[in-house]
Design a protein around this motif. Structure first.
Motif, mmCIF file in Angstrom:
data_model
loop_
_atom_site.group_PDB
_atom_site.id
_atom_site.type_symbol
_atom_site.label_atom_id
_atom_site.label_comp_id
_atom_site.label_asym_id
_atom_site.label_seq_id
_atom_site.Cartn_x
_atom_site.Cartn_y
_atom_site.Cartn_z
ATOM 1 N N SER A 257 0.817 -1.222 0.000
ATOM 2 C CA SER A 257 0.000 0.000 0.000
ATOM 3 C C SER A 257 0.845 1.264 0.000
ATOM 4 O O SER A 257 0.575 2.192 -0.760
ATOM 5 C CB SER A 257 -0.924 0.022 1.219
ATOM 6 O OG SER A 257 -1.851 -1.021 1.140
ATOM 7 N N ARG B 186 -6.245 1.933 6.143
ATOM 8 C CA ARG B 186 -6.950 2.331 4.922
ATOM 9 C C ARG B 186 -6.138 3.388 4.166
ATOM 10 O O ARG B 186 -5.380 4.144 4.757
ATOM 11 C CB ARG B 186 -8.336 2.865 5.286
ATOM 12 C CG ARG B 186 -9.238 1.769 5.875
ATOM 13 C CD ARG B 186 -10.614 2.281 6.244
ATOM 14 N NE ARG B 186 -10.652 3.305 7.271
ATOM 15 C CZ ARG B 186 -10.560 3.070 8.578
ATOM 16 N NH1 ARG B 186 -10.392 1.852 9.020
ATOM 17 N NH2 ARG B 186 -10.629 4.061 9.444
ATOM 18 N N SER C 13 -7.186 6.072 2.910
ATOM 19 C CA SER C 13 -7.556 7.414 3.375
ATOM 20 C C SER C 13 -6.718 7.823 4.587
ATOM 21 O O SER C 13 -6.364 8.999 4.743
ATOM 22 C CB SER C 13 -9.039 7.473 3.714
ATOM 23 O OG SER C 13 -9.358 6.554 4.748
#
Length: 166
Positions: free
Chosen positions: A21, A120, A122
């Motif tokens: 990520s 996440r 965000s």
């Protein structure tokens, strides 16, 4: 972009997901993963004594791990290494975030965030704007090229014949 991210988490899948990520979303360049707090302390010991490895800009630290948990790592790190690495920030990770954990975390000046797992995208974007981390993501200054508003081409020699066709 954070140049060096240190992830300390006993769950290999979580470590891999974080690595994927943060690289995909241009959050971190280099990611080092360790599986418990004791390995984290040994990492800093080697860094101090032998200069082995890069100093992390940010640590993602899981709280619940075998051998040495995140709280024990924080105690040891704060006492022995924090003053040597003032630029290193810490982001705590936990499957469940409880108010008493947040109060306990507030005692550590190096902690910049407390996130629940899984992380996440965000939350990664919010971290990019955090006061302690935003300098890693500052856009380089743009150069403003001045273009003259009027140029007199009448004194210029004509283009060569081979260019005139274009």
């Amino acid at each position: 972009m954070v140049k060096n991210l240190l992830v300390i988490d006993d769950d290999n899948i979580t470590g891999l997901l974080i690595k994927l990520s943060v690289t995909k979303h241009r959050f971190a360049d280099q990611v080092t993963t360790l599986t418990n707090g004791k390995e984290g302390i040994m990492y800093f010991e080697k860094l101090v004594s032998h200069g082995e490895g890069p100093a992390p800009d940010l640590i993602f630290l899981d709280l619940t791990m075998p051998v040495m948990d995140g709280w024990d790592f924080l105690e040891d790190y704060s006492r022995r290494f924090e003053f040597l690495f003032p630029q290193t920030s810490i982001c705590l990770l936990s499957a469940a975030v409880f108010p008493q954990q947040q109060r306990r975390a507030s005692a550590y000046s190096s902690i910049v965030a407390f996130l629940s797992k899984p992380i996440r995208i965000s939350e990664i974007e919010v971290l990019k704007k955090h006061e302690s981390l935003k300098h890693h993501f500052a856009m380089p200054a743009t150069v403003d090229y001045a273009v003259p508003s009027s140029i007199d081409y009448s004194s210029q020699s004509p283009a060569p014949a081979r260019l005139a066709a274009y």
